[in-house]
Write a protein that holds these residues in place. Structure first.
Motif, PDB file in Angstrom:
ATOM      1  N   LYS A   1       0.817  -1.211   0.000  1.00 52.72           N
ATOM      2  CA  LYS A   1       0.000   0.000   0.000  1.00 52.72           C
ATOM      3  C   LYS A   1       0.854   1.265   0.000  1.00 52.72           C
ATOM      4  CE  LYS A   1      -3.678  -2.091   2.712  1.00 52.72           C
ATOM      5  NZ  LYS A   1      -3.283  -3.073   3.723  1.00 52.72           N
ATOM      6  N   LEU A   2       0.323   2.300  -0.658  1.00 56.66           N
ATOM      7  CA  LEU A   2       0.948   3.609  -0.602  1.00 56.66           C
ATOM      8  C   LEU A   2       0.606   4.254   0.738  1.00 56.66           C
ATOM      9  CD1 LEU A   2       0.971   3.051  -3.704  1.00 56.66           C
ATOM     10  CD2 LEU A   2       0.577   5.491  -4.013  1.00 56.66           C
ATOM     11  N   ASP A   3       1.594   4.881   1.370  1.00 56.25           N
ATOM     12  CA  ASP A   3       1.345   5.674   2.563  1.00 56.25           C
ATOM     13  C   ASP A   3       0.754   7.011   2.140  1.00 56.25           C
ATOM     14  OD1 ASP A   3       2.328   3.702   4.236  1.00 56.25           O
ATOM     15  OD2 ASP A   3       4.306   4.629   4.467  1.00 56.25           O
ATOM     16  N   SER A   4       0.123   7.692   3.059  1.00 56.19           N
ATOM     17  CA  SER A   4      -0.492   8.989   2.784  1.00 56.19           C
ATOM     18  C   SER A   4       0.535   9.961   2.196  1.00 56.19           C
ATOM     19  CB  SER A   4      -1.075   9.566   4.079  1.00 56.19           C
ATOM     20  OG  SER A   4      -1.647  10.815   3.834  1.00 56.19           O
TER      21      SER A   4
ATOM     22  N   GLU B   1       7.603   6.213  -5.004  1.00 56.04           N
ATOM     23  CA  GLU B   1       8.180   6.310  -3.653  1.00 56.04           C
ATOM     24  C   GLU B   1       7.800   5.086  -2.821  1.00 56.04           C
ATOM     25  OE1 GLU B   1       8.076  11.206  -3.260  1.00 56.04           O
ATOM     26  OE2 GLU B   1       6.343  10.018  -2.627  1.00 56.04           O
ATOM     27  N   ALA B   2       6.546   4.662  -2.939  1.00 54.38           N
ATOM     28  CA  ALA B   2       6.103   3.477  -2.195  1.00 54.38           C
ATOM     29  C   ALA B   2       6.857   2.235  -2.652  1.00 54.38           C
ATOM     30  CB  ALA B   2       4.593   3.283  -2.375  1.00 54.38           C
TER      31      ALA B   2
ATOM     32  N   GLU C   1      11.555  -2.693   2.653  1.00 56.81           N
ATOM     33  CA  GLU C   1      10.919  -3.303   3.822  1.00 56.81           C
ATOM     34  C   GLU C   1      10.685  -4.798   3.640  1.00 56.81           C
ATOM     35  OE1 GLU C   1       8.308   0.644   5.158  1.00 56.81           O
ATOM     36  OE2 GLU C   1       7.257  -1.160   4.476  1.00 56.81           O
TER      37      GLU C   1
ATOM     38  N   ARG D   1      10.246   2.102  -1.015  1.00 60.77           N
ATOM     39  CA  ARG D   1      10.096   1.763   0.404  1.00 60.77           C
ATOM     40  C   ARG D   1       9.699   0.300   0.598  1.00 60.77           C
ATOM     41  NH1 ARG D   1       5.754   1.171   2.961  1.00 60.77           N
ATOM     42  NH2 ARG D   1       4.456   2.415   1.551  1.00 60.77           N
ATOM     43  N   GLU D   2       8.717  -0.160  -0.173  1.00 67.52           N
ATOM     44  CA  GLU D   2       8.219  -1.528  -0.005  1.00 67.52           C
ATOM     45  C   GLU D   2       9.291  -2.572  -0.322  1.00 67.52           C
ATOM     46  OE1 GLU D   2       5.496  -2.906   1.182  1.00 67.52           O
ATOM     47  OE2 GLU D   2       4.234  -1.159   1.492  1.00 67.52           O
TER      48      GLU D   2
ATOM     49  N   GLU E   1       2.298   9.629  -0.476  1.00 66.97           N
ATOM     50  CA  GLU E   1       3.364   8.933  -1.189  1.00 66.97           C
ATOM     51  C   GLU E   1       2.954   8.673  -2.635  1.00 66.97           C
ATOM     52  OE1 GLU E   1       6.266   5.576   0.719  1.00 66.97           O
ATOM     53  OE2 GLU E   1       4.177   5.032   0.528  1.00 66.97           O
TER      54      GLU E   1
END
Length: 157
Positions: free
Chosen positions: A41-44, A50-51, A58, A54-55, A46
């Motif tokens: 999921k995309l963060d608020s 960018e997601a 992680e 990050r993903e 983002e």
């Protein structure tokens, strides 16, 4: 109302038997037990790109640069009997990264040659569009899943 946004990344490398893609055995959450691409999921606030950066970090401990992500399209997923699962996924392919994929609480990563991708263990839609994307194509598709939450009943791409 717009669908919640997610992203998925397919890392590609040249292996001893040809082109390989990194997929993961999903250990938790939506898709648990299935073989999936790396993402979430995309963060608020983002962007999908960018997601994706990050993903990947992680979920498998690999660093990708946003500029190395090739956007290959988008897919809308509709689950009429479980609307909270409906989402829009931006699809990326990446051929450059730093680090080696590692297992995390969410994903157990595995490399597959393109002719050995385990489509029967993936979401039902994957075999309809993923082969083309992995060979350099793009996707712009919509899939509706049936009451069993596993079978595509309507697909357009």
């Amino acid at each position: 109302m717009p669908l919640p946004e997610v992203c998925v990344v397919y890392l590609l490398r040249r292996g001893p038997n040809g082109l390989e893609v990194l997929l993961g055995d999903k250990r938790t959450g939506l898709g648990e037990g299935k073989v999936v691409g790396i993402g979430g999921k995309l963060d608020s606030g983002e962007t999908p790109r960018e997601a994706a950066v990050r993903e990947v970090a992680e979920e498998i401990g690999v660093r990708v640069e946003a500029s190395d992500l090739h956007e290959a399209g988008a897919i809308d997923y509709h689950f009429p009997t479980k609307p909270e699962w409906s989402q829009r996924s931006t699809v990326f392919v990446c051929r450059r990264w730093r680090g080696e994929p590692v297992e995390t609480a969410e994903i157990t990563p595995h490399w597959y040659t393109l002719d050995a991708v385990p489509y029967p263990r993936m979401w039902d839609d994957a075999s309809r569009w993923l082969p083309g994307v992995l060979r350099g194509g793009t996707v712009d598709a919509r899939f509706t899943f049936g009451a069993d939450l596993a079978t595509v009943v309507l697909g357009a791409h």
